[in-house]
Design a protein around this motif. Structure first.
Motif: not given
Lengths: 400, 610, 295
Positions: B266, B303-304, B307, B310-311, B314, C35, C37, C95, C97-99, C101-103, C105-106
């Motif tokens: 991605l 990890g924070f 994550g 990642l957000v 995206a 979706i 997560f 995209v 879904i990844f967002a 997943v990131g949320l 994890t955070a």
């Protein structure tokens, strides 16, 4: 491309140029500091840190102050990477670790291939010292020791207290299904059979489980007298609560370390519920200090440094192992790997002379052959040592 | 849909006009992954770059399914785990992991095909959920069958050193293998993307129905992609197990890692050949550094940050690094805002002899090519088509008219294989002259029957040229041939100036022409046109009529659904009028329009307005 | 027989738990078609809040629901507005879904930073007291969960079916463009739906916290099960979620008891796969919701 190569080199150079003080010797501290195992990883590392403080206060190792370089072993691949980083970038003389067995397996193999001594102070999987490695040592007792102690405790203490022959006890074994629970449970079965125990049920479950009512029911159906559980915290709490609610009241519940040794578990289920529950684990704090000289000093040092009581025995056992190794290194002739090996192989500490009670002498596969676990019981909201008798501070209380 | 940059990748090397910078930079980056660690020669640096190779390889392999085929697999570690276990189990019985690698790959392919086939009916998040569930099932089974897998205690390899065992004291050989595997993955990724298979995969991902109409075996191409992806993933799994020397179910069948490799793709650019590589190249060292800085600072801080990044990634770069690269490269291969609206105006001049510009319907002299016999279809209680029968001759233009809701498109769907009739059948004379009864869109396409859709169905992420190539591949397997055919068709259709533009940027008229061009590129014998003239302007209607006539003159039969009466009247050799599911009349256009029944049902109003 | 009854009742209670956790997801996944997560992590956040409020203010855990539901509503609405909504335009639904997943994890790691890896326990305030009903035992807290779950299902069903807002939400779910033409603000409806979905999670958190230990990773267990429940019940079908949760709960309990605890995940997920493939509309879903299956 040359520019990129240059850039990469300079980035690496930056990381290599960590602050360097004078007359220091650096060791690696490789534990899971983040991720799901972070709590006890951190707790284990504290024991090592206290040992290092104590050694430094006493003049360091061979006159040099000891510095720890931390490595975060989040998962096995990461453990390998961090071991490599510690060894090749931080140039540590030896690595201490690791609490988690799977991380230890992976990281210690890196050390072995690099010829750097690796001291395991807390991981319990038997395999770690069964690989015939030269540079990998372990000071702590193993899954095997845990199962052995539990079975001995059942035969020596629990069965007589219940007025039964060991063979008449109906025993249910449940365990979380990762390496730790599975290997302890496997040894429990083996030693149990050897001792002629009647094991009626063995069940694994994932540690992340949210409902254990099926397991509780099947144990109830099997009409067990004794439940042996090897578990983490969440599943220990769940089992104790759900067993109580479902009316499963075995004569004895014996936990295998993990969640059973931890105060938050007792707080979670309530002191009534955990009263009388047995537990086998590393040496804990309510123990006969005649047998564990130095324990009180350790607890005091821990309070000073971290502002709370130790959260589990992991710190203590890491401390004891690290102290023994560091003291031996102080006596060694230089700090190259061979000198370290020679010094460590010469360690010969009797039982009853360390803060954890067990002595240290490396035997087959560089496993500390004197290491053993202790039997504890929750009494009045405290985890007190009840077995073996040398170390006991209270009588084991078994009500029929 | 997926990665706008996707399309730009396709075989660009072949058609670049000037020596391109991007491929050279990419090649340099790939080489750097090997050269940097060998120059620095430090075990940790080796480890970082071996990890880059492993993740780049895994991510590239994942991309075949997640990117090209657009099936978001979040359970890809099941193949990795199969490879890892195959390698370790065999090694401990004395078999070299090189063989174990092949065995693992073979098992993974079998598993992949078996589990993917039923899952392909699932779209988007559901496919993702199914793959997660599969991964969990595999992990639990690996825990359960401890006789084979060692259960939770895991399996350790015996430390035997040397090339034969893939385990080394030196780091260089380990890097050589990891780098080699990555190259294999990149090569396979590039190969698939630049061949017909890649076009078919992207076409299927973008518009499955249009792909099927173009004769793409949609299920088969995706199975091939999954099989290739699974094999590569399993091979890397075997190698990585040797590198780690120890495996356990939780670590090899890991959801976290499955998500991670998808994430590299991605960040780099899903669906592009080199995006996953770039993602891994950027993120693996970054993760190592960040872990070094933050890992020991506070529990969970690392990890924070991870994550949160990642957000943000995206949100702000959904097309990944490759998307950013494309954006900075400017407008090349992208419809310029200033030129797009003019798409209609520059349509190509009809290139036909002067005498055919006048509507001169020719008698249908050819032999019968399609026989439709008693087709009926009802949805629930509603009869949409009842006993429709007609024939089509070679070189004939058959107009199909009728008021809205008469069942025209339903009839089309049945004579192109998209819908199964309740009764009756369709027979088509194949090239050898035998009558056959095709069932699926693919079989229709194979017989040379091409169709357009009333609602245009472009492959949005592909360029105009690539869109047409998907059709051209039907007859021409090689990229070069297909490209030539596509260009020729595009020029004929007035799409010449937009070859490199993305289909999504075309105007509606352009899209209609693209729709026809794609079918034309299939070189069909029968052309089914569904309202290709609706909504386009007068000049274009004129051109379209000329175009259809020239197509017909090329020996192609045409059935056209059309509302534009001018077109129907001037084009058709014969007209069929459909009303409420019944064919009410058929015949030459001039006769049909005088039929009172037709006038009443349909034409009367139209003519009143005219 | 008594044992079977007990297993069955355990399964039903578990079904109640899964319903209350999954019902919010039915709205979010089934209606907004996102979706998410991070759904499990919303529950985790709610449970920590319940813990803090209960311990800090010394109130009964159920009282915290008055704060939890609005707090989670805001959290969900913010997530929809600032994370999901900007991504609706993205060409690639992956995209999103990844967002999330990131949320997820955070949020897990944020909890790790704030609360440590240790579990915390919300006082159970008598909710863990077992009741003996005939041959079976259940906890008061479990009964409360089950009752609330059923009430929530009926309430939401009425809300979606009988109120204008509910109809607007369904209209947007069925055809966003058409609904917009009718003058419905689709974005606002999505934010509202997402918020209501997470507010349900807030209610769930208040009910679940006193019965189960809270840890940063608690959400990860629930989220997969919740997805299974929603798909099994049929996308967007509120009664379907109840039925799906009951099926999963009973299968979970039965397989745990009769097959073995180590295999029950395989049974649950295996059943999920079979239903997804053989009956993609779920147990109560209609064919019209089959946007996820290719024709």
């Amino acid at each position: 491309m040359r520019i990129r190569a240059l850039a990469a080199t300079s980035v690496l150079a930056l990381t290599i140029m960590a602050p360097q003080a004078m007359a220091e010797v650096k060791f690696g501290a490789l534990y899971p500091f983040s991720g799901p195992l972070a709590l006890l990883g951190e707790e284990s590392a504290r024991g090592l840190e206290i040992a290092v403080d104590e050694i430094n206060a006493a003049g360091g190792v061979q006159g040099e102050q000891v510095v720890l370089a931390r490595g975060d072993a989040v998962d096995p691949n990461q453990a390998i990477g961090e071991a490599r980083r510690l060894i090749s970038l931080e140039n540590v003389k030896a690595v201490f670790g690791t609490y988690s067995s799977s991380r230890s397996m992976a990281a210690s193999q890196v050390a072995e291939l690099s010829g750097i001594p690796y001291f395991e102070l807390g991981a319990v999987a038997d395999d770690i010292t069964e690989r015939g490695f030269t540079y990998v040592y372990r000071t702590n007792p193993t899954a095997d020791s845990m199962a052995k102690l539990i079975v001995k405790m059942l035969v020596d203490k629990v069965a007589p207290a219940l007025g039964k022959e060991p063979g008449d006890l109906r025993i249910g074994i449940i365990h979380e299904d990762s390496n730790y629970g599975t290997s302890v449970a496997g040894h429990q079965e083996d030693y149990g059979e050897e001792a002629g125990l009647n094991i009626v049920s063995v069940q694994g479950y994932p540690a992340s489980i949210v409902d254990m009512s099926s397991i509780v029911l099947s144990l109830k159906e099997a009409n067990v007298d004794v439940v042996l559980q090897t578990s983490y915290q969440n599943d220990s709490v769940l089992f104790l609560q759900q067993a109580n609610e479902a009316g499963l009241k075995p004569a004895a519940i014996v936990g295998g370390g993990g969640g059973y040794s931890m105060m938050p578990t007792a707080e979670a289920v309530g002191t009534d519920l955990i009263e009388g529950v047995l537990d086998a684990d590393f040496t804990q704090y309510a123990v006969n200090t005649d047998f564990t000289p130095g324990l009180e000093d350790f607890v005091a040092a821990y309070r000073d440094k971290y502002g709370s009581d130790p959260r589990s025995g992991h710190s203590l056992n890491n401390y004891v192992g690290a102290m023994a190794i560091l003291q031996a290194l102080d006596e060694a002739d230089g700090l190259d790997p061979d000198a370290i090996l020679k010094a460590v192989n010469a360690i010969d500490i009797e039982n009853g002379t360390t803060a954890a009670g067990y002595g240290i002498k490396f035997g087959d596969g560089n496993q500390n052959e004197r290491a053993f676990m202790m039997g504890m019981q929750w009494q009045g909201g405290k985890l007190v040592t009840v077995y073996p008798d040398d170390a006991a501070v209270a009588e084991m209380a078994i009500t029929q | 849909m997926i990665g706008r940059a996707a399309s730009k990748e396709v075989g660009t090397g072949a058609k670049r006009r000037r020596p391109a910078l991007a491929p050279m930079v990419l090649a340099a980056l790939v080489a750097a992954v090997f050269i940097i660690p060998t120059v620095i020669d430090n075990p940790f640096v080796y480890h970082v770059f071996i990890t880059i190779c492993i993740f780049a390889g895994l991510s590239t392999a994942w991309n075949l399914v997640g990117g090209y085929a657009g099936q978001l697999s979040l359970g890809h570690m099941m193949f990795y785990g199969i490879g890892a276990y195959a390698g370790v189990i065999l090694m401990n019985t004395g078999v070299s992991p090189w063989i174990g690698m092949l065995v693992g790959a073979a098992v993974a392919v079998v598993v992949a095909v078996i589990v993917s086939y039923p899952c392909f009916i699932l779209r988007g998040p559901f496919f993702a959920l199914a793959t997660i569930a599969l991964l969990e099932v595999f992990r639990v089974l690996a825990l359960h069958f401890r006789d084979v897998t060692g259960g939770a205690t895991g399996l350790m390899i015996q430390l035997r050193l040397g090339w034969e065992w893939m385990v080394f004291r030196d780091r260089l050989p380990a890097l050589v293998i990891a780098f080699g595997l990555m190259l294999v993955c990149l090569f396979v990724g590039w190969l698939i993307r630049s061949r017909r298979l890649g076009f078919y995969l992207v076409a299927t991902r973008e518009r499955e129905s249009a792909a099927r109409a173009a004769g793409v075996p949609t299920v088969r191409v995706r199975l091939v992609a999954v099989a290739a992806s699974a094999a590569l993933t399993a091979m890397i799994g075997t190698y990585h197990a040797m590198y780690l020397t120890f495996i356990e179910p939780g670590a090899v069948f890991s959801l976290t890692m499955s998500i991670q490799i998808a994430m590299f793709a991605l960040i780099g650019g899903i669906g592009t050949v080199f995006g996953p590589f770039l993602g891994a190249l950027l993120l693996v060292p970054l993760t190592e550094l960040v872990r070094g800085w933050l890992g020991a600072q506070a529990l969970g801080l690392h990890g924070f940050v991870y994550g949160t990044v990642l957000v943000l990634a995206a949100l702000f770069m959904p097309d990944g690094i490759m998307g950013l690269v494309a954006r900075f490269k400017g407008t090349e291969g992208r419809p310029d805002d200033s030129t797009a609206p003019q798409a209609e105006a520059i349509a190509a001049e009809p290139r036909q002899p002067a005498d055919t510009t006048e509507p001169t319907p020719q008698p249908a002299t050819g032999a019968e090519i399609m026989r439709v016999d008693g087709l009926s279809k009802s949805f629930g209680g509603l009869r949409v088509i009842e006993h429709a029968s007609f024939t089509l001759r070679e070189g004939e233009i058959l107009g199909l008219i009728g008021p809205n809701g008469a069942g025209k498109t339903t009839l089309f769907n049945m004579i192109s294989g998209f819908m199964e009739p309740d009764q009756g059948d369709v027979a088509v004379r194949d090239r050898a002259g035998d009558w056959v009864r095709p069932k699926s869109p693919m079989e229709y396409a194979a017989l040379g029957i091409g169709r357009t859709f009333q609602i245009v169905q472009p492959f949005a992420a592909m360029t105009v040229e690539e869109n047409i190539m998907v059709g051209a591949f039907h007859r021409h397997g090689h990229v070069g041939d297909a490209r030539a055919v596509a260009r020729e068709t595009a020029h004929k259709m007035g799409l010449g100036p937009y070859l490199d533009a993305e289909a999504r940027g075309l105007t509606i008229g352009g899209l209609k022409r693209l729709e026809v061009a794609r079918v034309m590129a299939m070189e069909p014998r029968v052309l089914l046109l569904d309202e290709v003239m609706a909504g386009i302007n007068q000049t274009d209607v004129r051109r379209a009529i000329d175009l259809m006539l020239s197509i017909r003159d090329g020996g192609v039969s045409i059935i056209a659904i059309e509302h534009v009466m001018q077109a129907v009247m001037s084009l058709s050799d014969r007209v069929i009028v459909l009303n409420s599911g019944h064919i009410i009349t058929e015949g030459p256009p001039r006769e049909v329009v005088q039929d009172p029944e037709v006038i009443e049902a349909y034409l009367g109003k139209e003519f009143a307005h005219a | 027989m008594d044992t079977f009854l007990q297993v069955l009742v355990n399964g039903i209670m578990l079904g109640g738990l899964f319903t209350i956790v999954a019902i919010g997801l039915t709205l979010i996944f089934g209606i907004v078609k996102v979706i998410n997560f991070a759904h499990g992590e919303f529950l985790m956040v709610g449970m920590y809040l319940a813990y803090l409020l209960t311990v800090g203010l010394g109130v009964h855990p159920y009282v915290t629901v008055v704060a939890l539901a609005p707090a989670l509503f805001v959290l969900g609405a913010l997530a929809q507005r600032f994370i999901i909504q900007p991504l609706l335009a993205a060409r690639d639904e992956h995209v999103q879904i990844f967002a999330t997943v990131g949320l997820s994890t955070a949020l897990i790691n944020l909890a790790l930073m704030v609360f440590g890896a240790d579990i915390v326990n919300t006082p159970s305030s008598g909710l863990r007291t077992p009741l003996e009903i005939g041959p079976v035992r259940v906890l008061i807290g479990q009964i409360c969960i089950l009752v609330t779950a059923v009430v929530a299902v009926i309430g939401l069903q009425l809300f979606l079916g009988r109120t204008n807002t509910g109809r607007a939400i369904r209209a947007v779910a069925q055809n966003r463009t058409a609904a917009q033409l009718m003058g419905i603000n689709a974005n606002r409806m999505h934010i509202l739906t997402f918020g209501i979905g997470t507010a349900c999670v807030g209610v769930a958190a208040a009910l679940v916290a006193p019965l189960y230990p809270t840890s940063p990773n608690i959400g990860t267990y629930f989220v997969l099960t919740a997805f299974v429940v929603v798909v099994l019940g049929g996308l967007g079908s509120i009664p379907g979620a109840l039925l799906g949760a009951m099926v999963i709960g009973v299968v979970d309990a039965m397989s745990g008891f009769y097959i073995g605890s180590d295999l029950r995940e395989a049974v649950v997920f295996g059943m999920f796969l079979v239903i997804l493939i053989l009956r993609p509309s779920g147990l109560l879903g209609s064919r019209s919701t089959l946007s996820h299956v290719s024709p």
